[in-house]
Design a protein around this motif. Structure first.
Motif, PDB file in Angstrom:
ATOM      1  N   SER A  40      -8.665  -4.752  12.556  1.00 42.34           N
ATOM      2  CA  SER A  40      -8.774  -4.428  14.144  1.00 42.34           C
ATOM      3  C   SER A  40      -8.337  -2.944  14.152  1.00 42.34           C
ATOM      4  N   GLY A  41      -7.609  -2.347  13.193  1.00 45.27           N
ATOM      5  CA  GLY A  41      -7.139  -0.975  13.401  1.00 45.27           C
ATOM      6  C   GLY A  41      -5.934  -1.046  14.113  1.00 45.27           C
ATOM      7  N   LEU A  42      -5.155  -2.223  14.248  1.00 44.90           N
ATOM      8  CA  LEU A  42      -3.667  -1.962  14.806  1.00 44.90           C
ATOM      9  C   LEU A  42      -2.762  -1.564  13.936  1.00 44.90           C
ATOM     10  N   GLU A  43      -2.806  -1.884  12.645  1.00 42.27           N
ATOM     11  CA  GLU A  43      -1.851  -1.560  11.677  1.00 42.27           C
ATOM     12  C   GLU A  43      -2.440  -0.149  11.286  1.00 42.27           C
ATOM     13  N   ARG A  44      -1.600   0.904  11.869  1.00 41.07           N
ATOM     14  CA  ARG A  44      -1.726   2.291  11.403  1.00 41.07           C
ATOM     15  C   ARG A  44      -0.626   2.802  10.230  1.00 41.07           C
ATOM     16  N   PRO A  45      -1.580   3.648   9.334  1.00 42.82           N
ATOM     17  CA  PRO A  45      -0.575   3.786   7.984  1.00 42.82           C
ATOM     18  C   PRO A  45       0.521   4.917   8.552  1.00 42.82           C
ATOM     19  N   GLN A  46       1.743   4.661   7.916  1.00 41.40           N
ATOM     20  CA  GLN A  46       2.751   5.382   8.076  1.00 41.40           C
ATOM     21  C   GLN A  46       3.056   6.416   6.886  1.00 41.40           C
ATOM     22  N   TRP A  47       2.370   7.821   7.181  1.00 41.55           N
ATOM     23  CA  TRP A  47       2.606   8.742   6.075  1.00 41.55           C
ATOM     24  C   TRP A  47       3.828   9.208   5.464  1.00 41.55           C
ATOM     25  N   GLN A  48       4.219   9.142   4.380  1.00 44.34           N
ATOM     26  CA  GLN A  48       5.379   9.472   3.842  1.00 44.34           C
ATOM     27  C   GLN A  48       5.022  10.208   2.314  1.00 44.34           C
ATOM     28  N   ALA A  49       6.168  11.018   1.747  1.00 48.89           N
ATOM     29  CA  ALA A  49       6.197  11.298   0.351  1.00 48.89           C
ATOM     30  C   ALA A  49       6.622  10.173  -0.314  1.00 48.89           C
ATOM     31  N   LEU A  50       6.083   9.857  -1.607  1.00 44.70           N
ATOM     32  CA  LEU A  50       6.312   8.656  -2.400  1.00 44.70           C
ATOM     33  C   LEU A  50       6.557   9.298  -3.872  1.00 44.70           C
ATOM     34  N   ALA A  51       7.764   8.943  -4.298  1.00 45.24           N
ATOM     35  CA  ALA A  51       7.874   9.140  -5.813  1.00 45.24           C
ATOM     36  C   ALA A  51       6.918   8.110  -6.468  1.00 45.24           C
ATOM     37  N   LEU A  52       5.963   8.520  -7.395  1.00 48.87           N
ATOM     38  CA  LEU A  52       5.202   7.609  -7.960  1.00 48.87           C
ATOM     39  C   LEU A  52       5.444   6.788  -9.260  1.00 48.87           C
ATOM     40  N   ALA A  53       6.249   7.604  -9.898  1.00 41.72           N
ATOM     41  CA  ALA A  53       6.762   6.905 -11.138  1.00 41.72           C
ATOM     42  C   ALA A  53       7.750   5.761 -11.010  1.00 41.72           C
ATOM     43  N   PRO A  54       8.996   5.902 -10.319  1.00 40.27           N
ATOM     44  CA  PRO A  54       9.537   4.784  -9.901  1.00 40.27           C
ATOM     45  C   PRO A  54       9.005   3.466  -9.208  1.00 40.27           C
ATOM     46  N   TRP A  55       8.228   3.991  -8.371  1.00 41.15           N
ATOM     47  CA  TRP A  55       7.462   2.939  -7.464  1.00 41.15           C
ATOM     48  C   TRP A  55       6.491   2.193  -8.317  1.00 41.15           C
ATOM     49  N   LEU A  56       5.725   2.764  -9.241  1.00 39.15           N
ATOM     50  CA  LEU A  56       4.904   2.191 -10.119  1.00 39.15           C
ATOM     51  C   LEU A  56       5.588   1.240 -11.088  1.00 39.15           C
ATOM     52  N   GLU A  57       6.644   1.694 -11.661  1.00 40.10           N
ATOM     53  CA  GLU A  57       7.462   0.691 -12.416  1.00 40.10           C
ATOM     54  C   GLU A  57       7.993  -0.490 -11.881  1.00 40.10           C
ATOM     55  N   PRO A  61       3.648   3.760   1.682  1.00 34.17           N
ATOM     56  CA  PRO A  61       3.905   2.973   0.657  1.00 34.17           C
ATOM     57  C   PRO A  61       3.621   1.617   0.587  1.00 34.17           C
ATOM     58  N   ALA A  62       3.837   1.135   2.064  1.00 35.54           N
ATOM     59  CA  ALA A  62       3.634  -0.318   2.106  1.00 35.54           C
ATOM     60  C   ALA A  62       2.279  -0.870   1.885  1.00 35.54           C
ATOM     61  N   LEU A  63       1.433  -0.088   2.436  1.00 35.42           N
ATOM     62  CA  LEU A  63      -0.096  -0.242   2.172  1.00 35.42           C
ATOM     63  C   LEU A  63      -0.522  -0.095   0.682  1.00 35.42           C
ATOM     64  N   LEU A  64      -0.079   0.928   0.343  1.00 39.30           N
ATOM     65  CA  LEU A  64      -0.419   1.089  -1.232  1.00 39.30           C
ATOM     66  C   LEU A  64       0.297  -0.169  -2.130  1.00 39.30           C
ATOM     67  N   GLU A  65       1.268  -0.543  -1.653  1.00 37.21           N
ATOM     68  CA  GLU A  65       1.695  -1.732  -2.447  1.00 37.21           C
ATOM     69  C   GLU A  65       1.012  -2.862  -2.406  1.00 37.21           C
ATOM     70  N   VAL A  66       0.382  -3.148  -1.087  1.00 34.96           N
ATOM     71  CA  VAL A  66      -0.481  -4.399  -0.868  1.00 34.96           C
ATOM     72  C   VAL A  66      -1.716  -4.088  -1.950  1.00 34.96           C
ATOM     73  N   ILE A  67      -2.549  -2.792  -1.835  1.00 33.77           N
ATOM     74  CA  ILE A  67      -3.313  -2.638  -2.664  1.00 33.77           C
ATOM     75  C   ILE A  67      -3.161  -2.903  -4.480  1.00 33.77           C
ATOM     76  N   VAL A  68      -2.200  -2.141  -4.940  1.00 31.10           N
ATOM     77  CA  VAL A  68      -1.726  -2.319  -6.255  1.00 31.10           C
ATOM     78  C   VAL A  68      -1.174  -3.326  -6.609  1.00 31.10           C
ATOM     79  N   GLY A  69      -0.330  -4.075  -5.781  1.00 29.19           N
ATOM     80  CA  GLY A  69       0.301  -5.416  -5.969  1.00 29.19           C
ATOM     81  C   GLY A  69      -0.700  -6.469  -6.215  1.00 29.19           C
ATOM     82  N   ASN A  70      -1.852  -6.562  -5.400  1.00 27.61           N
ATOM     83  CA  ASN A  70      -2.870  -7.690  -5.344  1.00 27.61           C
ATOM     84  C   ASN A  70      -3.896  -7.411  -6.664  1.00 27.61           C
TER      85      ASN A  70
END
Length: 466
Positions: A308-325, A356-365
């Motif tokens: 519905s578009g109610l959840e808006r992305p919260q853009w921020q810098a993300l260190a990819l290596a530790p997050w992916l680990e 990071p939260a939405l990206l975690e939903v994608i990669v985690g699933n």
């Protein structure tokens, strides 16, 4: 407020077009007719003036007498010659331009004369009159001595004006009559022509969500068949949407009823036939069932907010290596239990600008599905580079037709089991759309499923500053 009538609009537009087109044509025709009639009248006026000049030359030169009066009462003249008295018709012209001989030349000059009783046209011309009696119509054949003469010839043009006025009325009434006929006849013609639309409306009344699968048949009209085709497309999308909603409602009811039924059955069995398990064990099982139900409701709420578009992305810098680990570590227990090997490849970007939260939903699933459905002993590969992320695993039970169902709520290829409500891929697709990412699934010839996430168009790569 009464809706506007299509036949009335067509009638008004057609009447305006008739007035503009026929009125413009009548105006052009009137100008051409008036021009031709005026030219014809001027030619006759000039012919009579020249004939009068010939008569003046013959009578003065040959017989030595003045020009006699003109027959009829609608023509007058005034003749002035050098060395001779001015000659006028009897009666004289009703109107004479002031100083008219001064601007007379060899070329005839036509002019309208104002008079309160007559409609007058005049022609003025100058001609040499040989004293020997030659006329203005031919070359000199007598003595060379000549006298200069100026002739003013006036004629009543009342009959011509009356003819022009009658033609004006005829040409003016034509467009008005055509517009009146259009106002009367066009509504009848338009209503008759719009009967197929009325029949189409009647056929649409029986189509609705309670009668899925119905379609409109082609009418055979070039203007309406595209409308029928588009309406049938809308009906098809409506049927698909209703089918998905029914499937969603059925899946939600099944998931909720299953969890509640497990809780009720557990309570009834333990109350009637105690199993002897300890209270912490019973509470742990109840908590597990409640957690699954909570996860389903939470996933549904997030999915609804994303779509519905109610959840808006919260853009921020993300260190990819530790997050992916961390994402790989969360799947480590499941992979170990099923004998899977997790392999990470590629050169990681230094940092991403994303949610990071939405990206975690994608990669985690995507990782969770790969570890949950890959055959035991398979290798789940994760490849990351500056272009995006790709996960592949063996999927022997999937076909190309199943890929079209990816992303539908409560869709599962295998039988339902604990912890999987069929919402993971739906959440993944919704989160990818919210971030503007391209998500793609394909099967290769080795029957391996490839999930590719392309973030080049939506995620800005930037150096990460801790």
């Amino acid at each position: 407020m009464k809706p506007a009538s299509l036949s009335a609009r067509v009638t008004v537009l057609l009447a305006i077009v008739c007035l503009l087109v026929l009125g413009g044509g009548a105006k052009l025709m009137d100008w051409r007719i008036d021009h031709e009639l005026a030219s014809h009248f001027h030619r006759g006026l000039l012919s009579q003036a020249r004939a009068l000049g010939n008569m003046a030359a013959l009578e003065e030169g040959a017989a030595g007498h003045a020009v006699r009066g003109l027959p009829g009462g609608d023509s007058w003249y005034e003749l002035r010659c050098d060395g001779a008295a001015t000659q006028r018709s009897d009666p004289p012209p009703p109107a004479v331009p002031q100083g008219w001989p001064d601007d007379v030349g060899p070329q005839p000059r036509f002019a309208r004369l104002g008079h309160h009783e007559h409609h007058l046209d005049s022609v003025r011309l100058s001609f040499p009159r040989p004293t020997g009696g030659n006329s203005i119509a031919g070359p000199a054949a007598g003595p060379t001595a000549t006298a200069s003469c100026q002739l003013l010839f006036v004629q009543d043009r009342h009959s011509l004006d009356q003819l022009m006025l009658a033609i004006d009325w005829i040409l003016a009434l034509g467009p008005l009559l055509a517009a009146a006929i259009a106002l009367i006849a066009v509504p009848l013609v338009v209503r008759r022509g719009l009967r197929p639309i009325g029949a189409l409306v009647d056929r649409m009344r029986g189509i609705g969500p309670n009668a899925p699968g119905q379609r409109l048949a082609a009418i055979g009209l070039k203007e309406l068949d595209p409308l029928v085709a588009r309406f049938n497309d809308v009906l098809g999308r409506m049927d698909d949407g209703l089918a998905r909603e029914r499937q969603f409602a059925s899946g939600l009811a099944h998931e909720t009823r299953t969890r509640l039924a497990e809780l009720r059955a557990l309570a009834e069995v333990e109350s009637r036939y105690p199993s002897g398990r300890s209270t912490p064990e019973l509470l742990a099982e109840i908590g597990s069932i409640g957690a699954e139900l909570e996860a389903t409701v939470t996933a549904l709420l997030l999915l609804t907010r994303l779509q519905s578009g109610l959840e808006r992305p919260q853009w921020q810098a993300l260190a990819l290596a530790p997050w992916l680990e961390r994402q790989l570590q969360r799947q480590h227990a499941t992979a170990t239990a099923r004998g899977l090997m997790l392999r990470s490849e590629g050169t990681l970007p230094e940092g991403l600008h994303t949610d990071p939260a939405l990206l975690e939903v994608i990669v985690g699933n995507l990782l969770g599905n790969a570890c949950a459905y890959a055959p035991a002993g398979d290798t789940v590969r994760l490849r990351v580079d500056a272009h995006g992320l790709a996960i592949d695993n063996a999927a022997p039970g999937l076909g190309d037709a199943d890929l079209a169902s990816f992303g539908q709520r409560f869709w599962r290829k295998q039988l339902p089991h604990a912890g999987h409500a069929g919402l993971g891929l739906a959440l993944t697709a919704a989160a990818a759309q919210a971030l503007g990412l391209a998500l793609d699934f394909r099967l290769d010839p080795q029957q391996r499923l490839h999930a590719t996430l392309d973030w080049r168009s939506a995620i800005t790569l930037e150096p990460f500053a801790p």
